[in-house]
Enzyme design. Sequence first.
Site, PDB file in Angstrom:
ATOM      1  N   THR A 108     -41.096  -3.546 -76.017  1.00  0.00           N
ATOM      2  CA  THR A 108     -42.343  -3.889 -76.282  1.00  0.00           C
ATOM      3  C   THR A 108     -41.991  -5.628 -76.836  1.00  0.00           C
ATOM      4  O   THR A 108     -42.212  -6.085 -77.268  1.00  0.00           O
ATOM      5  CB  THR A 108     -42.103  -3.503 -77.731  1.00  0.00           C
ATOM      6  N   LYS A 232     -35.789  -2.571 -89.511  1.00  0.00           N
ATOM      7  CA  LYS A 232     -35.341  -3.263 -87.705  1.00  0.00           C
ATOM      8  C   LYS A 232     -35.787  -5.167 -87.112  1.00  0.00           C
ATOM      9  O   LYS A 232     -34.740  -5.784 -86.918  1.00  0.00           O
ATOM     10  CB  LYS A 232     -35.831  -2.367 -86.378  1.00  0.00           C
ATOM     11  N   ARG A 239     -30.959 -12.810 -88.612  1.00  0.00           N
ATOM     12  CA  ARG A 239     -30.198 -12.892 -88.403  1.00  0.00           C
ATOM     13  C   ARG A 239     -30.286 -14.694 -87.758  1.00  0.00           C
ATOM     14  O   ARG A 239     -29.666 -15.958 -87.883  1.00  0.00           O
ATOM     15  CB  ARG A 239     -29.788 -12.086 -87.235  1.00  0.00           C
ATOM     16  N   CYS A 290     -34.473  -9.656 -78.437  1.00  0.00           N
ATOM     17  CA  CYS A 290     -34.046  -9.422 -79.788  1.00  0.00           C
ATOM     18  C   CYS A 290     -34.430 -10.623 -80.739  1.00  0.00           C
ATOM     19  O   CYS A 290     -36.411 -10.562 -80.758  1.00  0.00           O
ATOM     20  CB  CYS A 290     -32.831  -9.154 -80.254  1.00  0.00           C
TER      21      CYS A 290
HETATM   22  N1  SAJ Z   1     -26.620 -18.007 -81.601  1.00  0.00           N
HETATM   23  C1  SAJ Z   1     -26.691 -19.357 -82.007  1.00  0.00           C
HETATM   24  N2  SAJ Z   1     -25.826 -19.425 -83.335  1.00  0.00           N
HETATM   25  C2  SAJ Z   1     -25.509 -18.296 -83.941  1.00  0.00           C
HETATM   26  C3  SAJ Z   1     -25.493 -16.990 -83.507  1.00  0.00           C
HETATM   27  C4  SAJ Z   1     -26.264 -16.772 -81.991  1.00  0.00           C
HETATM   28  O1  SAJ Z   1     -26.961 -20.016 -81.780  1.00  0.00           O
HETATM   29  O2  SAJ Z   1     -24.325 -18.222 -84.663  1.00  0.00           O
HETATM   30  C5  SAJ Z   1     -27.549 -17.348 -80.856  1.00  0.00           C
HETATM   31  C6  SAJ Z   1     -26.776 -17.339 -78.949  1.00  0.00           C
HETATM   32  O3  SAJ Z   1     -26.577 -18.767 -78.446  1.00  0.00           O
HETATM   33  C7  SAJ Z   1     -28.009 -16.859 -78.408  1.00  0.00           C
HETATM   34  C8  SAJ Z   1     -29.304 -16.473 -79.573  1.00  0.00           C
HETATM   35  O4  SAJ Z   1     -28.645 -16.788 -80.877  1.00  0.00           O
HETATM   36  O5  SAJ Z   1     -28.665 -17.016 -77.250  1.00  0.00           O
HETATM   37  C9  SAJ Z   1     -29.203 -14.616 -79.542  1.00  0.00           C
HETATM   38  O6  SAJ Z   1     -27.691 -14.322 -80.192  1.00  0.00           O
HETATM   39  P1  SAJ Z   1     -26.827 -12.954 -80.464  1.00  0.00           P
HETATM   40  O7  SAJ Z   1     -25.493 -12.723 -80.802  1.00  0.00           O
HETATM   41  O8  SAJ Z   1     -27.776 -12.868 -82.186  1.00  0.00           O
HETATM   42  O9  SAJ Z   1     -27.239 -11.791 -79.837  1.00  0.00           O
HETATM   43  P2  SAJ Z   1     -27.990 -10.663 -79.245  1.00  0.00           P
HETATM   44  O10 SAJ Z   1     -29.729 -11.557 -78.964  1.00  0.00           O
HETATM   45  O11 SAJ Z   1     -28.259  -9.778 -78.053  1.00  0.00           O
HETATM   46  O12 SAJ Z   1     -28.299  -9.644 -80.699  1.00  0.00           O
HETATM   47  C10 SAJ Z   1     -28.151  -8.620 -80.673  1.00  0.00           C
HETATM   48  C11 SAJ Z   1     -28.880  -8.026 -81.638  1.00  0.00           C
HETATM   49  N3  SAJ Z   1     -28.745  -6.420 -81.988  1.00  0.00           N
HETATM   50  C12 SAJ Z   1     -29.818  -5.942 -81.845  1.00  0.00           C
HETATM   51  O13 SAJ Z   1     -30.856  -6.077 -82.242  1.00  0.00           O
HETATM   52  C13 SAJ Z   1     -29.600  -4.040 -81.573  1.00  0.00           C
HETATM   53  C14 SAJ Z   1     -28.785  -8.511 -83.250  1.00  0.00           C
HETATM   54  O14 SAJ Z   1     -29.756  -7.487 -84.178  1.00  0.00           O
HETATM   55  C15 SAJ Z   1     -27.546  -8.214 -83.362  1.00  0.00           C
HETATM   56  O15 SAJ Z   1     -26.936  -9.090 -84.804  1.00  0.00           O
HETATM   57  C16 SAJ Z   1     -26.379  -9.457 -82.389  1.00  0.00           C
HETATM   58  O16 SAJ Z   1     -26.805  -8.715 -80.781  1.00  0.00           O
HETATM   59  C17 SAJ Z   1     -24.588  -8.834 -81.984  1.00  0.00           C
HETATM   60  O17 SAJ Z   1     -24.525  -9.575 -83.400  1.00  0.00           O
HETATM   61  O18 SAJ Z   1     -24.088  -9.041 -81.759  1.00  0.00           O
END
Ligand code: SAJ
Length: 477
Positions: A108, A232, A239, A290
């Site tokens: 979505t 959710k 985050r 996400c």
């Molecule tokens: N990022 C930062 N600083 C951080 C952490 C991430 O700039 O401290 C950036 C990353 O470079 C990236 C973006 O944020 O560009 C997203 O990173 P992410 O680690 O949140 O990865 P995602 O987007 O794959 O988030 C997923 C989500 N999982 C689901 O929705 C099921 C999130 O809820 C999880 O917390 C995250 O993975 C995880 O922890 O791996």
Amino acid sequence: MSKRLQSVINARGPIRNIGVVGMGYVGIPAAALFANAPEFEFVRGFQRDSASSGYKIAMLNRGESPLKGEEPGLEDLLGKVVGAGKFRCTSNFSEIAECDAVTLAIQTPFLDPKDLIPDFSALTEGLRNVGRHLTRGTLVVLESTVTPGTTAGMAREILETESGLVAGEDFALAHAPERVMVGRLLRNIREHDRIVGGIDDVSTRRAVELYAPVLTTGKIIPMTATAAEVTKTAENAFRDLQIAAVNQLALHCEAMGVNVYDVRAGIDSLKGEGITRAVLWPGAGVGGHCLTKDSWHLERGAQVLGGDLWYPHGADSIFGVARKINDFMPRHMVHLTTEGLKRAGRPLEGAKIALLGWAFIQNSDDTRNTPAEPYLAAMGDAGAEVKVHDPFVDEYPGVKISHDLDETLTGADAVTIFTGHHHYASLDPVRVKELSGQELPVIVDGRNIVDPDAFIRAGFIYKGIGRGDKNSHPIRR
Ligand code: SAJ
């Protein structure tokens, strides 16, 4: 009304046949785990036989996974359940009528977050297909991330209109949001706690019966459907907020001549009973599918369901401000590049930029909503010439991506690091300077992955997100 639903479900008996609509990175592992559970007899994966994804049907029926990248255990599990005759993929949606429970795992995305209107077209089509063949006593569960209010609102309306049945009386309806991450799909479904929310208590209990058998260490957390939708979207909004907070701090530290990573370590040192700080990592921006959309789903839910909200009128919600801060970071990388080139006595117009890292997250080929894209666009608008490198990404529409780092660095006036791929941690300043052929090349580190002093000593102009301690360093010729 749930009394009638309870008797209809009792008449149907325990869940034996399951349907999973949407053979993507959420639906495929879910279907394989349902099929592997001894409690269930047979699982159908429903997939539209479309030009873009119809190929998945034959692959899945051979026990092969159509998903890119490593998914530990998934292909073995698919081979096992297909071989045991417990799973089959089909585009024949009339078989929904054979299912005691049907889950929908359909993306979505937002067409454009500015107007907060999500693109529910694929989900709506899936709901119509389910509604057309829905039978009395079936449980329907939405696993997609949706705007709060969707399950008990739009989804319920479509299912009732298409089936002529009544939710909460003739069929059970719930939301059980997915929490899977690429590379850990099976583990996440088995080990994460599972939020399960029905439109009424009977629907919640029926959904618990569906998910309990596939959990190993994870526990069921029951609540209402709308509370599940809010949980959710909010868990990702939080985050995004944590990342925005440390990005804002990084900008402040640059302004105050301080190293944000020292401050981060200092804050993080505060431990003890009931003390949490959860300081995450500043960077060149937030990508992925996400965090870039779930805050807007949450906001939209509050606006659509909430009417006149009692928070500071006219003020942005904190989740909206967080999105704006994170979306500002690629623009700040433009500022740092411009400032660095200015110190080197070079205009942005006509400058040659080596952009390192196109994937939205380190050591991955996932490019969804990459923060490097707005940077590339802004550089193009300013007349700079950008070459993009990423060791994991093979292609991206409209962008030439090189796997040859030396070639990308050759002749570069400025090197900008957008993704923390491990390859970039070992960049040799002397070699990079040689390849640049410049007297005073610039390096802009968006992920704090290189040593500022090593590059400054080698004769670079250094700029880094949050590096207020280094961004005005004396120039070493
Ligand atoms: N990022 C930062 N600083 C951080 C952490 C991430 O700039 O401290 C950036 C990353 O470079 C990236 C973006 O944020 O560009 C997203 O990173 P992410 O680690 O949140 O990865 P995602 O987007 O794959 O988030 C997923 C989500 N999982 C689901 O929705 C099921 C999130 O809820 C999880 O917390 C995250 O993975 C995880 O922890 O791996």
